[in-house]
Design a protein around this motif. Structure first.
Motif, PDB file in Angstrom:
ATOM      1  N   LEU A   1       0.844  -1.188   0.000  1.00  0.00           N
ATOM      2  CA  LEU A   1       0.000   0.000   0.000  1.00  0.00           C
ATOM      3  C   LEU A   1       0.884   1.245   0.000  1.00  0.00           C
ATOM      4  O   LEU A   1       1.817   1.325   0.807  1.00  0.00           O
ATOM      5  N   VAL A   2       0.568   2.183  -0.881  1.00  0.00           N
ATOM      6  CA  VAL A   2       1.354   3.412  -0.969  1.00  0.00           C
ATOM      7  C   VAL A   2       0.421   4.608  -0.954  1.00  0.00           C
ATOM      8  O   VAL A   2      -0.412   4.763  -1.856  1.00  0.00           O
ATOM      9  N   GLU A   3       0.570   5.440   0.077  1.00  0.00           N
ATOM     10  CA  GLU A   3      -0.239   6.646   0.185  1.00  0.00           C
ATOM     11  C   GLU A   3       0.450   7.822  -0.482  1.00  0.00           C
ATOM     12  O   GLU A   3       1.693   7.867  -0.575  1.00  0.00           O
ATOM     13  N   SER A   4      -0.349   8.773  -0.914  1.00  0.00           N
ATOM     14  CA  SER A   4       0.175  10.010  -1.475  1.00  0.00           C
ATOM     15  C   SER A   4      -0.850  11.109  -1.281  1.00  0.00           C
ATOM     16  O   SER A   4      -2.004  10.842  -0.944  1.00  0.00           O
ATOM     17  N   GLY A   5      -0.416  12.339  -1.503  1.00  0.00           N
ATOM     18  CA  GLY A   5      -1.331  13.463  -1.452  1.00  0.00           C
ATOM     19  C   GLY A   5      -1.251  14.312  -0.204  1.00  0.00           C
ATOM     20  O   GLY A   5      -1.934  15.334  -0.106  1.00  0.00           O
ATOM     21  N   GLY A   6      -0.432  13.907   0.744  1.00  0.00           N
ATOM     22  CA  GLY A   6      -0.307  14.709   1.953  1.00  0.00           C
ATOM     23  C   GLY A   6       0.360  16.044   1.666  1.00  0.00           C
ATOM     24  O   GLY A   6       0.913  16.271   0.594  1.00  0.00           O
ATOM     25  N   GLY A   7       0.299  16.934   2.632  1.00  0.00           N
ATOM     26  CA  GLY A   7       0.913  18.239   2.481  1.00  0.00           C
ATOM     27  C   GLY A   7       0.459  19.174   3.572  1.00  0.00           C
ATOM     28  O   GLY A   7      -0.110  18.733   4.587  1.00  0.00           O
ATOM     29  N   ALA A   8       0.701  20.440   3.343  1.00  0.00           N
ATOM     30  CA  ALA A   8       0.338  21.464   4.318  1.00  0.00           C
ATOM     31  C   ALA A   8      -0.910  22.204   3.854  1.00  0.00           C
ATOM     32  O   ALA A   8      -1.064  22.495   2.670  1.00  0.00           O
ATOM     33  N   VAL A   9      -1.781  22.492   4.792  1.00  0.00           N
ATOM     34  CA  VAL A   9      -3.025  23.181   4.473  1.00  0.00           C
ATOM     35  C   VAL A   9      -3.394  24.067   5.651  1.00  0.00           C
ATOM     36  O   VAL A   9      -3.036  23.771   6.799  1.00  0.00           O
ATOM     37  N   GLN A  10      -4.086  25.131   5.371  1.00  0.00           N
ATOM     38  CA  GLN A  10      -4.563  26.013   6.432  1.00  0.00           C
ATOM     39  C   GLN A  10      -5.860  25.473   7.017  1.00  0.00           C
ATOM     40  O   GLN A  10      -6.584  24.724   6.349  1.00  0.00           O
ATOM     41  N   PRO A  11      -6.177  25.832   8.239  1.00  0.00           N
ATOM     42  CA  PRO A  11      -7.457  25.406   8.819  1.00  0.00           C
ATOM     43  C   PRO A  11      -8.617  25.820   7.918  1.00  0.00           C
ATOM     44  O   PRO A  11      -8.638  26.940   7.397  1.00  0.00           O
ATOM     45  N   GLY A  12      -9.534  24.902   7.735  1.00  0.00           N
ATOM     46  CA  GLY A  12     -10.647  25.156   6.830  1.00  0.00           C
ATOM     47  C   GLY A  12     -10.384  24.734   5.410  1.00  0.00           C
ATOM     48  O   GLY A  12     -11.294  24.718   4.575  1.00  0.00           O
ATOM     49  N   GLY A  13      -9.160  24.369   5.121  1.00  0.00           N
ATOM     50  CA  GLY A  13      -8.795  23.973   3.774  1.00  0.00           C
ATOM     51  C   GLY A  13      -9.115  22.528   3.470  1.00  0.00           C
ATOM     52  O   GLY A  13      -9.634  21.791   4.310  1.00  0.00           O
ATOM     53  N   SER A  14      -8.783  22.113   2.252  1.00  0.00           N
ATOM     54  CA  SER A  14      -9.072  20.758   1.784  1.00  0.00           C
ATOM     55  C   SER A  14      -7.810  20.085   1.263  1.00  0.00           C
ATOM     56  O   SER A  14      -6.892  20.759   0.799  1.00  0.00           O
ATOM     57  N   LEU A  15      -7.839  18.775   1.335  1.00  0.00           N
ATOM     58  CA  LEU A  15      -6.723  17.968   0.835  1.00  0.00           C
ATOM     59  C   LEU A  15      -7.264  16.615   0.438  1.00  0.00           C
ATOM     60  O   LEU A  15      -8.181  16.096   1.093  1.00  0.00           O
ATOM     61  N   GLY A  16      -6.714  16.048  -0.637  1.00  0.00           N
ATOM     62  CA  GLY A  16      -7.144  14.732  -1.075  1.00  0.00           C
ATOM     63  C   GLY A  16      -6.009  13.735  -1.001  1.00  0.00           C
ATOM     64  O   GLY A  16      -4.920  14.009  -1.510  1.00  0.00           O
ATOM     65  N   LEU A  17      -6.233  12.628  -0.352  1.00  0.00           N
ATOM     66  CA  LEU A  17      -5.235  11.575  -0.224  1.00  0.00           C
ATOM     67  C   LEU A  17      -5.586  10.402  -1.133  1.00  0.00           C
ATOM     68  O   LEU A  17      -6.760  10.157  -1.419  1.00  0.00           O
ATOM     69  N   SER A  18      -4.560   9.688  -1.548  1.00  0.00           N
ATOM     70  CA  SER A  18      -4.744   8.495  -2.360  1.00  0.00           C
ATOM     71  C   SER A  18      -3.978   7.337  -1.749  1.00  0.00           C
ATOM     72  O   SER A  18      -2.959   7.538  -1.082  1.00  0.00           O
ATOM     73  N   CYS A  19      -4.470   6.139  -2.010  1.00  0.00           N
ATOM     74  CA  CYS A  19      -3.795   4.920  -1.567  1.00  0.00           C
ATOM     75  C   CYS A  19      -3.797   3.948  -2.739  1.00  0.00           C
ATOM     76  O   CYS A  19      -4.862   3.530  -3.201  1.00  0.00           O
ATOM     77  N   ALA A  20      -2.620   3.600  -3.214  1.00  0.00           N
ATOM     78  CA  ALA A  20      -2.476   2.641  -4.306  1.00  0.00           C
ATOM     79  C   ALA A  20      -2.168   1.280  -3.717  1.00  0.00           C
ATOM     80  O   ALA A  20      -1.235   1.143  -2.920  1.00  0.00           O
ATOM     81  N   ALA A  21      -2.943   0.273  -4.121  1.00  0.00           N
ATOM     82  CA  ALA A  21      -2.786  -1.074  -3.576  1.00  0.00           C
ATOM     83  C   ALA A  21      -2.306  -2.033  -4.654  1.00  0.00           C
ATOM     84  O   ALA A  21      -2.729  -1.948  -5.810  1.00  0.00           O
ATOM     85  N   SER A  22      -1.440  -2.936  -4.263  1.00  0.00           N
ATOM     86  CA  SER A  22      -0.946  -3.939  -5.199  1.00  0.00           C
ATOM     87  C   SER A  22      -0.511  -5.174  -4.428  1.00  0.00           C
ATOM     88  O   SER A  22      -0.435  -5.158  -3.200  1.00  0.00           O
ATOM     89  N   GLY A  23      -0.254  -6.245  -5.177  1.00  0.00           N
ATOM     90  CA  GLY A  23       0.291  -7.437  -4.558  1.00  0.00           C
ATOM     91  C   GLY A  23      -0.719  -8.424  -4.028  1.00  0.00           C
ATOM     92  O   GLY A  23      -0.354  -9.386  -3.352  1.00  0.00           O
ATOM     93  N   PHE A  24      -1.995  -8.215  -4.320  1.00  0.00           N
ATOM     94  CA  PHE A  24      -2.988  -9.187  -3.884  1.00  0.00           C
ATOM     95  C   PHE A  24      -2.798 -10.467  -4.688  1.00  0.00           C
ATOM     96  O   PHE A  24      -2.657 -10.423  -5.904  1.00  0.00           O
ATOM     97  N   THR A  25      -2.857 -11.602  -4.015  1.00  0.00           N
ATOM     98  CA  THR A  25      -2.599 -12.864  -4.715  1.00  0.00           C
ATOM     99  C   THR A  25      -3.846 -13.730  -4.791  1.00  0.00           C
ATOM    100  O   THR A  25      -4.342 -14.031  -5.867  1.00  0.00           O
ATOM    101  N   ASP A  26      -4.375 -14.156  -3.638  1.00  0.00           N
ATOM    102  CA  ASP A  26      -5.516 -15.064  -3.664  1.00  0.00           C
ATOM    103  C   ASP A  26      -6.781 -14.398  -4.186  1.00  0.00           C
ATOM    104  O   ASP A  26      -7.596 -15.028  -4.846  1.00  0.00           O
ATOM    105  N   PHE A  27      -6.944 -13.128  -3.846  1.00  0.00           N
ATOM    106  CA  PHE A  27      -8.131 -12.397  -4.265  1.00  0.00           C
ATOM    107  C   PHE A  27      -7.711 -11.041  -4.810  1.00  0.00           C
ATOM    108  O   PHE A  27      -6.544 -10.673  -4.750  1.00  0.00           O
ATOM    109  N   THR A  28      -8.664 -10.290  -5.336  1.00  0.00           N
ATOM    110  CA  THR A  28      -8.341  -8.985  -5.892  1.00  0.00           C
ATOM    111  C   THR A  28      -8.631  -7.880  -4.882  1.00  0.00           C
ATOM    112  O   THR A  28      -9.233  -8.111  -3.828  1.00  0.00           O
TER     113      THR A  28
END
Length: 118
Positions: free
Chosen positions: A3-30
């Motif tokens: 699992l690899v997260e991205s999208g973090g950063g600095a924001v002022q109070p009241g602001g918005s931010l979007g995070l992502s999580c990329a997943a890989s390596g599943f074997t038995d199931f998707t």
């Protein structure tokens, strides 16, 4: 499972931010076979649950502290999970990690840092 997260950063109070999580390596199931979670850990604090999403993305669960301000979602075709954070407060700062429980094991990403400051 990786699992690899991205999208973090600095924001002022009241602001918005979007995070992502990329997943890989599943074997038995998707990727679409598993519910996914977001957690965060503020400096000096315990890790806490933020949000969860069912396999199909049709049901969500949020910590009371983020309800109405954060939105969790996923794109199973891309093996991606997201966290849209609006109206961020100082208490929203911390390291955000995505998490999945699969086959009796638990996998975590390395985290992405969110800073809230004026």
């Amino acid at each position: 499972v990786h699992l690899v997260e991205s999208g973090g950063g600095a924001v002022q109070p009241g602001g918005s931010l979007g995070l992502s999580c990329a997943a890989s390596g599943f074997t038995d199931f998707t990727f679409s076979s598993y519910a996914m979670n977001w957690y965060r850990q503020a400096p000096g604090m315990e890790r806490e649950f933020v949000a969860a999403l069912t396999r199909a993305g049709d049901s969500t669960l949020y910590a009371d502290s983020v309800k109405g301000r954060f939105t969790i979602s996923r794109d199973n075709a891309k093996n991606m999970m997201y966290l849209q954070m609006d109206s961020l407060e100082f208490e929203g700062a911390g390291e955000y990690c995505c998490n999945v429980v699969h086959g009796g094991k638990e996998s975590w990403g390395q985290g992405t840092q969110v800073t809230v400051s004026s």
